[in-house]
Scaffold this motif. Structure first.
Motif, PDB file in Angstrom:
ATOM      1  N   LEU A 317      -2.075  -6.546  -3.807  1.00  0.00           N
ATOM      2  CA  LEU A 317      -1.394  -6.771  -5.086  1.00  0.00           C
ATOM      3  C   LEU A 317       0.108  -6.531  -5.000  1.00  0.00           C
ATOM      4  O   LEU A 317       0.811  -6.661  -6.008  1.00  0.00           O
ATOM      5  CB  LEU A 317      -1.990  -5.862  -6.159  1.00  0.00           C
ATOM      6  N   LYS A 318       0.574  -6.154  -3.799  1.00  0.00           N
ATOM      7  CA  LYS A 318       1.997  -5.850  -3.585  1.00  0.00           C
ATOM      8  C   LYS A 318       2.479  -4.729  -4.520  1.00  0.00           C
ATOM      9  O   LYS A 318       3.575  -4.792  -5.109  1.00  0.00           O
ATOM     10  CB  LYS A 318       2.858  -7.107  -3.747  1.00  0.00           C
ATOM     11  N   ALA A 319       1.630  -3.716  -4.646  1.00  0.00           N
ATOM     12  CA  ALA A 319       1.979  -2.561  -5.479  1.00  0.00           C
ATOM     13  C   ALA A 319       3.127  -1.791  -4.838  1.00  0.00           C
ATOM     14  O   ALA A 319       3.313  -1.797  -3.613  1.00  0.00           O
ATOM     15  CB  ALA A 319       0.771  -1.657  -5.646  1.00  0.00           C
ATOM     16  N   ASP A 320       3.887  -1.097  -5.672  1.00  0.00           N
ATOM     17  CA  ASP A 320       5.040  -0.364  -5.151  1.00  0.00           C
ATOM     18  C   ASP A 320       4.619   0.986  -4.562  1.00  0.00           C
ATOM     19  O   ASP A 320       3.462   1.404  -4.655  1.00  0.00           O
ATOM     20  CB  ASP A 320       6.101  -0.166  -6.235  1.00  0.00           C
ATOM     21  N   ALA A 321       5.596   1.657  -3.949  1.00  0.00           N
ATOM     22  CA  ALA A 321       5.317   2.932  -3.282  1.00  0.00           C
ATOM     23  C   ALA A 321       4.839   3.993  -4.258  1.00  0.00           C
ATOM     24  O   ALA A 321       4.021   4.854  -3.906  1.00  0.00           O
ATOM     25  CB  ALA A 321       6.562   3.417  -2.546  1.00  0.00           C
ATOM     26  N   ALA A 322       5.316   3.931  -5.493  1.00  0.00           N
ATOM     27  CA  ALA A 322       4.898   4.921  -6.482  1.00  0.00           C
ATOM     28  C   ALA A 322       3.400   4.805  -6.768  1.00  0.00           C
ATOM     29  O   ALA A 322       2.711   5.822  -6.931  1.00  0.00           O
ATOM     30  CB  ALA A 322       5.696   4.749  -7.775  1.00  0.00           C
ATOM     31  N   ALA A 323       2.889   3.584  -6.822  1.00  0.00           N
ATOM     32  CA  ALA A 323       1.456   3.390  -7.062  1.00  0.00           C
ATOM     33  C   ALA A 323       0.641   3.943  -5.902  1.00  0.00           C
ATOM     34  O   ALA A 323      -0.389   4.609  -6.099  1.00  0.00           O
ATOM     35  CB  ALA A 323       1.157   1.914  -7.277  1.00  0.00           C
ATOM     36  N   GLN A 324       1.090   3.684  -4.682  1.00  0.00           N
ATOM     37  CA  GLN A 324       0.368   4.194  -3.522  1.00  0.00           C
ATOM     38  C   GLN A 324       0.407   5.719  -3.495  1.00  0.00           C
ATOM     39  O   GLN A 324      -0.597   6.368  -3.180  1.00  0.00           O
ATOM     40  CB  GLN A 324       0.964   3.614  -2.249  1.00  0.00           C
ATOM     41  N   SER A 325       1.551   6.285  -3.827  1.00  0.00           N
ATOM     42  CA  SER A 325       1.670   7.744  -3.849  1.00  0.00           C
ATOM     43  C   SER A 325       0.763   8.346  -4.914  1.00  0.00           C
ATOM     44  O   SER A 325       0.094   9.362  -4.679  1.00  0.00           O
ATOM     45  CB  SER A 325       3.126   8.132  -4.109  1.00  0.00           C
ATOM     46  N   ARG A 326       0.723   7.723  -6.092  1.00  0.00           N
ATOM     47  CA  ARG A 326      -0.137   8.212  -7.165  1.00  0.00           C
ATOM     48  C   ARG A 326      -1.607   8.179  -6.739  1.00  0.00           C
ATOM     49  O   ARG A 326      -2.373   9.099  -7.016  1.00  0.00           O
ATOM     50  CB  ARG A 326       0.087   7.377  -8.421  1.00  0.00           C
ATOM     51  N   LEU A 327      -1.989   7.118  -6.066  1.00  0.00           N
ATOM     52  CA  LEU A 327      -3.369   7.002  -5.599  1.00  0.00           C
ATOM     53  C   LEU A 327      -3.688   8.079  -4.568  1.00  0.00           C
ATOM     54  O   LEU A 327      -4.731   8.744  -4.654  1.00  0.00           O
ATOM     55  CB  LEU A 327      -3.594   5.621  -4.989  1.00  0.00           C
ATOM     56  N   ARG A 328      -2.782   8.286  -3.617  1.00  0.00           N
ATOM     57  CA  ARG A 328      -3.030   9.309  -2.600  1.00  0.00           C
ATOM     58  C   ARG A 328      -3.163  10.692  -3.235  1.00  0.00           C
ATOM     59  O   ARG A 328      -4.027  11.478  -2.853  1.00  0.00           O
ATOM     60  CB  ARG A 328      -1.903   9.316  -1.568  1.00  0.00           C
ATOM     61  N   GLU A 329      -2.327  10.978  -4.195  1.00  0.00           N
ATOM     62  CA  GLU A 329      -2.366  12.289  -4.844  1.00  0.00           C
ATOM     63  C   GLU A 329      -3.667  12.509  -5.602  1.00  0.00           C
ATOM     64  O   GLU A 329      -4.114  13.648  -5.779  1.00  0.00           O
ATOM     65  CB  GLU A 329      -1.172  12.437  -5.787  1.00  0.00           C
ATOM     66  N   ALA A 330      -4.293  11.412  -6.052  1.00  0.00           N
ATOM     67  CA  ALA A 330      -5.544  11.537  -6.800  1.00  0.00           C
ATOM     68  C   ALA A 330      -6.690  12.019  -5.920  1.00  0.00           C
ATOM     69  O   ALA A 330      -7.663  12.597  -6.418  1.00  0.00           O
ATOM     70  CB  ALA A 330      -5.908  10.196  -7.433  1.00  0.00           C
ATOM     71  N   TYR A 331      -6.569  11.754  -4.623  1.00  0.00           N
ATOM     72  CA  TYR A 331      -7.600  12.211  -3.692  1.00  0.00           C
ATOM     73  C   TYR A 331      -7.117  13.522  -3.083  1.00  0.00           C
ATOM     74  O   TYR A 331      -6.209  13.534  -2.270  1.00  0.00           O
ATOM     75  CB  TYR A 331      -7.891  11.136  -2.641  1.00  0.00           C
ATOM     76  N   GLU A 332      -7.678  14.595  -3.527  1.00  0.00           N
ATOM     77  CA  GLU A 332      -7.154  15.943  -3.306  1.00  0.00           C
ATOM     78  C   GLU A 332      -6.961  16.269  -1.831  1.00  0.00           C
ATOM     79  O   GLU A 332      -7.669  15.779  -0.969  1.00  0.00           O
ATOM     80  CB  GLU A 332      -8.091  16.961  -3.924  1.00  0.00           C
ATOM     81  N   GLY A 333      -6.019  17.165  -1.580  1.00  0.00           N
ATOM     82  CA  GLY A 333      -5.773  17.659  -0.237  1.00  0.00           C
ATOM     83  C   GLY A 333      -4.790  16.760   0.500  1.00  0.00           C
ATOM     84  O   GLY A 333      -4.429  15.683   0.045  1.00  0.00           O
ATOM     85  N   PRO A 334      -4.351  17.226   1.668  1.00  0.00           N
ATOM     86  CA  PRO A 334      -3.421  16.435   2.471  1.00  0.00           C
ATOM     87  C   PRO A 334      -4.085  15.165   2.951  1.00  0.00           C
ATOM     88  O   PRO A 334      -5.287  15.122   3.179  1.00  0.00           O
ATOM     89  CB  PRO A 334      -3.083  17.367   3.651  1.00  0.00           C
ATOM     90  N   ARG A 335      -3.291  14.132   3.096  1.00  0.00           N
ATOM     91  CA  ARG A 335      -3.843  12.849   3.518  1.00  0.00           C
ATOM     92  C   ARG A 335      -4.438  12.941   4.910  1.00  0.00           C
ATOM     93  O   ARG A 335      -5.530  12.478   5.185  1.00  0.00           O
ATOM     94  CB  ARG A 335      -2.752  11.782   3.493  1.00  0.00           C
ATOM     95  N   THR A 336      -3.694  13.508   5.835  1.00  0.00           N
ATOM     96  CA  THR A 336      -4.167  13.627   7.211  1.00  0.00           C
ATOM     97  C   THR A 336      -3.779  14.988   7.748  1.00  0.00           C
ATOM     98  O   THR A 336      -2.914  15.676   7.231  1.00  0.00           O
ATOM     99  CB  THR A 336      -3.531  12.553   8.128  1.00  0.00           C
ATOM    100  N   MET A 337      -4.453  15.359   8.814  1.00  0.00           N
ATOM    101  CA  MET A 337      -4.115  16.597   9.516  1.00  0.00           C
ATOM    102  C   MET A 337      -3.997  16.263  10.989  1.00  0.00           C
ATOM    103  O   MET A 337      -4.763  15.450  11.518  1.00  0.00           O
ATOM    104  CB  MET A 337      -5.203  17.665   9.299  1.00  0.00           C
ATOM    105  N   ALA A 338      -3.062  16.867  11.676  1.00  0.00           N
ATOM    106  CA  ALA A 338      -2.925  16.638  13.099  1.00  0.00           C
ATOM    107  C   ALA A 338      -4.182  17.096  13.812  1.00  0.00           C
ATOM    108  O   ALA A 338      -4.771  18.104  13.459  1.00  0.00           O
ATOM    109  CB  ALA A 338      -1.702  17.382  13.638  1.00  0.00           C
ATOM    110  N   ALA A 339      -4.583  16.329  14.803  1.00  0.00           N
ATOM    111  CA  ALA A 339      -5.800  16.687  15.546  1.00  0.00           C
ATOM    112  C   ALA A 339      -5.530  17.857  16.467  1.00  0.00           C
ATOM    113  O   ALA A 339      -4.409  18.061  16.904  1.00  0.00           O
ATOM    114  CB  ALA A 339      -6.278  15.500  16.346  1.00  0.00           C
TER     115      ALA A 339
END
Length: 339
Positions: A317-339
């Motif tokens: 949908l060519k959503a902006d960075a704010a939309a992607q950030s809002r979505l990531r924040e909705a899924y609790e915790g850090p997005r990734t962790m170093a292995a």
């Protein structure tokens, strides 16, 4: 020209359908999570693509109800982004896309193997490699120009080994052979019998064969395997070593196919076996990866896999960075962790 009806909820219907569970999420165009639902595994290879997709309908209805639309007509949302297990070949992806389009869920639809969802969840753009080690094992790679690296992932027929199912069955193989004398000693035999409250690993095999013990419960043996390995059992440790080797082999081949071995590249790791962050496995595979691909950057995704499907939908949908950030924040915790 046929007029395309306006969707009820502009945004994305994200579907992450795995071997053991399916997550559905309705996401607004601004990245807001509007409604979610969870169900069982997705098995088009067993019941057919149309039937498997039809089985998603109750989950879509639950997500729509959670979004405030328990009854709706017309097209639900702008785009369906489906990341599906067992969509291992392009012809299977295309058949599942057509099956999804037969339902009034989205004005447009894309289908990808669920490993591409994992890759998107662990990266900020279309560049990197992902290895999923959950119930099964698979690997994909992607470049910004659209080139991909992938494997058939049809099990032993195409050279695959491991994942929760492979580890569990191979643990049983060693345990029973240990008991009957065909194999060497391993503490897996007693640990497996104790886990299920049966007198022997052989009795566990018989109970599964006779339907007295659901075969789905064999996945519990992955935890047993790691516990026995932590106690120093050589056979269990060899299995974990083999799994680490398989994961790294997949990643290195994918990196090589995309000419990424000589540049810093994320290698996204996910699926239940890897997300459990067992040190015996992670330390082993990161050491192997550092030797074989020194510039690879291993990352473990800890967010729910449906995040990747949703992000791919927002990309569409060519959503902006704010939309992607809002979505990531909705899924609790850090997005990734170093292995």
């Amino acid at each position: 020209m046929t007029h395309q009806p306006e969707p009820l909820l502009p945004g994305v219907l994200a579907i992450d359908a795995g071997n053991s569970k399916t997550d559905v999420a309705l996401i607004g165009a601004d990245g807001t999570v509007l409604g979610t639902a969870r169900g069982g595994g997705f098995a088009p290879q067993k019941i057919g693509g149309a039937a498997a997709v039809a089985g998603l309908a109750p989950l879509v209805e639950q997500a729509a109800a959670a979004a405030g639309h328990p009854a709706w007509n017309g097209v639900l949302t702008s785009h369906v982004s489906a990341c599906l297990a067992n969509a291992d070949l392009p012809v299977e992806e295309e058949a599942l896309r057509r099956a999804l389009e037969s339902h009034p869920w989205g004005a447009s639809t894309t289908v990808a193997n669920d490993t591409f969802g994992l890759l998107r969840a662990g990266t900020d753009g279309p560049r990197g490699v992902a290895v999923v080690c959950g119930a099964g094992i698979n690997c994909v790679g992607l470049l910004p120009d659209g080139r991909t690296a992938r494997f058939p992932a049809l099990g032993e027929l195409t050279g695959d080994w491991g994942g929760g199912s492979g580890l569990a069955v191979t643990s049983m193989w060693h345990a029973v052979r240990s008991e009957d004398g065909r194999g060497g000693p391993t503490a897996l035999a007693a640990a497996i019998a104790d886990h299920f409250g049966l007198p022997s690993a052989g009795a566990v095999a018989e109970a599964v064969h006779l339907g007295q013990l659901p075969s789905a419960r064999l996945h519990e043996l992955v935890r047993v395997l790691f516990a026995v390995a932590d106690d120093g059992d050589a056979v269990a440790r060899d299995l974990i070593d083999r799994q680490a080797d398989e994961i790294v082999r997949l990643a290195v081949v994918a990196l090589g196919r995309l000419d990424l071995l000589d540049s810093p590249t994320p290698v996204v790791l996910g699926g239940g076996v890897l997300a459990s962050r067992q040190p015996l496995l992670l330390d082993n595979l990161t050491a192997r990866l550092a030797e074989a691909a020194p510039l690879a950057e291993p990352r473990i995704v800890v967010a729910p896999p449906v995040l990747g499907a949703a992000l791919l939908g927002l990309d569409h949908l060519k959503a902006d960075a704010a939309a992607q950030s809002r979505l990531r924040e909705a899924y609790e915790g850090p997005r990734t962790m170093a292995a």
